[in-house]
Design a protein around this motif. Structure first.
Motif, PDB file in Angstrom:
ATOM      1  N   ALA A 199      46.730  46.471  37.670  1.00 47.30           N
ATOM      2  CA  ALA A 199      45.420  45.850  37.448  1.00 47.30           C
ATOM      3  C   ALA A 199      45.570  44.369  37.099  1.00 47.30           C
ATOM      4  O   ALA A 199      44.823  43.524  37.603  1.00 47.30           O
ATOM      5  CB  ALA A 199      44.665  46.592  36.343  1.00 47.30           C
ATOM      6  N   VAL A 200      46.521  44.057  36.264  1.00 49.67           N
ATOM      7  CA  VAL A 200      46.740  42.658  35.872  1.00 49.67           C
ATOM      8  C   VAL A 200      47.241  41.849  37.068  1.00 49.67           C
ATOM      9  O   VAL A 200      46.811  40.707  37.281  1.00 49.67           O
ATOM     10  CB  VAL A 200      47.711  42.564  34.672  1.00 49.67           C
ATOM     11  CG1 VAL A 200      48.125  41.130  34.419  1.00 49.67           C
ATOM     12  CG2 VAL A 200      47.067  43.172  33.431  1.00 49.67           C
ATOM     13  N   GLN A 201      48.119  42.424  37.884  1.00 49.92           N
ATOM     14  CA  GLN A 201      48.593  41.714  39.074  1.00 49.92           C
ATOM     15  C   GLN A 201      47.442  41.400  40.022  1.00 49.92           C
ATOM     16  O   GLN A 201      47.371  40.303  40.569  1.00 49.92           O
ATOM     17  CB  GLN A 201      49.669  42.542  39.810  1.00 49.92           C
ATOM     18  CG  GLN A 201      51.000  42.581  39.101  1.00 49.92           C
ATOM     19  CD  GLN A 201      51.619  41.201  38.950  1.00 49.92           C
ATOM     20  OE1 GLN A 201      51.517  40.346  39.834  1.00 49.92           O
ATOM     21  NE2 GLN A 201      52.272  40.984  37.821  1.00 49.92           N
ATOM     22  N   ARG A 202      46.512  42.352  40.208  1.00 44.96           N
ATOM     23  CA  ARG A 202      45.340  42.091  41.052  1.00 44.96           C
ATOM     24  C   ARG A 202      44.501  40.957  40.471  1.00 44.96           C
ATOM     25  O   ARG A 202      44.023  40.086  41.200  1.00 44.96           O
ATOM     26  CB  ARG A 202      44.491  43.357  41.219  1.00 44.96           C
ATOM     27  CG  ARG A 202      45.073  44.360  42.200  1.00 44.96           C
ATOM     28  CD  ARG A 202      44.098  45.474  42.526  1.00 44.96           C
ATOM     29  NE  ARG A 202      43.623  46.195  41.371  1.00 44.96           N
ATOM     30  CZ  ARG A 202      44.245  47.243  40.813  1.00 44.96           C
ATOM     31  NH1 ARG A 202      45.389  47.671  41.306  1.00 44.96           N
ATOM     32  NH2 ARG A 202      43.728  47.854  39.768  1.00 44.96           N
TER      33      ARG A 202
ATOM     34  N   ARG B 214      43.544  37.354  42.190  1.00 41.64           N
ATOM     35  CA  ARG B 214      42.164  36.862  42.321  1.00 41.64           C
ATOM     36  C   ARG B 214      42.035  35.451  41.753  1.00 41.64           C
ATOM     37  O   ARG B 214      41.389  34.588  42.341  1.00 41.64           O
ATOM     38  CB  ARG B 214      41.188  37.790  41.612  1.00 41.64           C
ATOM     39  CG  ARG B 214      40.931  39.067  42.346  1.00 41.64           C
ATOM     40  CD  ARG B 214      39.866  39.884  41.617  1.00 41.64           C
ATOM     41  NE  ARG B 214      39.850  41.220  42.139  1.00 41.64           N
ATOM     42  CZ  ARG B 214      40.212  42.308  41.469  1.00 41.64           C
ATOM     43  NH1 ARG B 214      40.595  42.228  40.216  1.00 41.64           N
ATOM     44  NH2 ARG B 214      40.181  43.489  42.029  1.00 41.64           N
ATOM     45  N   GLU B 215      42.623  35.241  40.582  1.00 38.45           N
ATOM     46  CA  GLU B 215      42.533  33.917  39.960  1.00 38.45           C
ATOM     47  C   GLU B 215      43.254  32.871  40.794  1.00 38.45           C
ATOM     48  O   GLU B 215      42.767  31.745  40.935  1.00 38.45           O
ATOM     49  CB  GLU B 215      43.081  33.977  38.535  1.00 38.45           C
ATOM     50  CG  GLU B 215      42.173  34.758  37.599  1.00 38.45           C
ATOM     51  CD  GLU B 215      42.754  34.954  36.209  1.00 38.45           C
ATOM     52  OE1 GLU B 215      43.842  34.427  35.911  1.00 38.45           O
ATOM     53  OE2 GLU B 215      42.092  35.655  35.409  1.00 38.45           O
ATOM     54  N   ALA B 216      44.401  33.230  41.379  1.00 37.12           N
ATOM     55  CA  ALA B 216      45.135  32.286  42.229  1.00 37.12           C
ATOM     56  C   ALA B 216      44.311  31.943  43.471  1.00 37.12           C
ATOM     57  O   ALA B 216      44.251  30.781  43.893  1.00 37.12           O
ATOM     58  CB  ALA B 216      46.494  32.867  42.631  1.00 37.12           C
ATOM     59  N   ILE B 217      43.645  32.933  44.046  1.00 34.11           N
ATOM     60  CA  ILE B 217      42.785  32.694  45.206  1.00 34.11           C
ATOM     61  C   ILE B 217      41.616  31.797  44.822  1.00 34.11           C
ATOM     62  O   ILE B 217      41.277  30.854  45.548  1.00 34.11           O
ATOM     63  CB  ILE B 217      42.294  34.027  45.816  1.00 34.11           C
ATOM     64  CG1 ILE B 217      43.473  34.749  46.469  1.00 34.11           C
ATOM     65  CG2 ILE B 217      41.163  33.792  46.820  1.00 34.11           C
ATOM     66  CD1 ILE B 217      43.175  36.190  46.854  1.00 34.11           C
ATOM     67  N   ASP B 218      40.995  32.074  43.678  1.00 34.50           N
ATOM     68  CA  ASP B 218      39.885  31.235  43.204  1.00 34.50           C
ATOM     69  C   ASP B 218      40.332  29.790  43.024  1.00 34.50           C
ATOM     70  O   ASP B 218      39.609  28.849  43.390  1.00 34.50           O
ATOM     71  CB  ASP B 218      39.311  31.767  41.897  1.00 34.50           C
ATOM     72  CG  ASP B 218      38.535  33.063  42.073  1.00 34.50           C
ATOM     73  OD1 ASP B 218      38.185  33.418  43.225  1.00 34.50           O
ATOM     74  OD2 ASP B 218      38.287  33.732  41.045  1.00 34.50           O
TER      75      ASP B 218
END
Length: 97
Positions: free
Chosen positions: A40-43, A47-51
């Protein structure tokens, strides 16, 4: 746990609401709580890296046009539908090319 996770691990302590931990345990099953939380933390990190990537691209090139995104997404869906149909021996829809 079904298979060990690659990479070095460290033990840490986190505080979770009781209801959250119960829900994790119910869903994690044989995978285990630690693996479930790790995934869950890796996902979330992805997401934050994509943002961050999108924000940097928009700062450099301007905001993305939602209509263009929708058009390209539809073309990708049509392409994949045609590809799946070809593998099943079906004829592709006329607008899928």
């Amino acid at each position: 746990m079904d298979k060990p996770r690659p990479g070095k691990t460290r033990v840490t302590s986190v505080s979770l609401r009781a209801e959250t931990l119960e829900a994790i345990r119910a869903r994690a099953g044989r995978q285990g709580v630690s693996s479930y939380i790790e995934e869950a933390v890796q996902r979330q990190l992805q997401r934050e890296a994509i943002d961050e990537y999108i924000a940097a691209a928009e700062a450099e090139h301007g905001p993305v046009d939602p209509a263009e995104v929708s058009d390209r997404a539809e073309r990708i869906r049509a392409h994949h539908a045609a590809h799946r149909a070809a593998h099943r021996g079906e004829s592709a829809p006329a607008d899928a090319a």
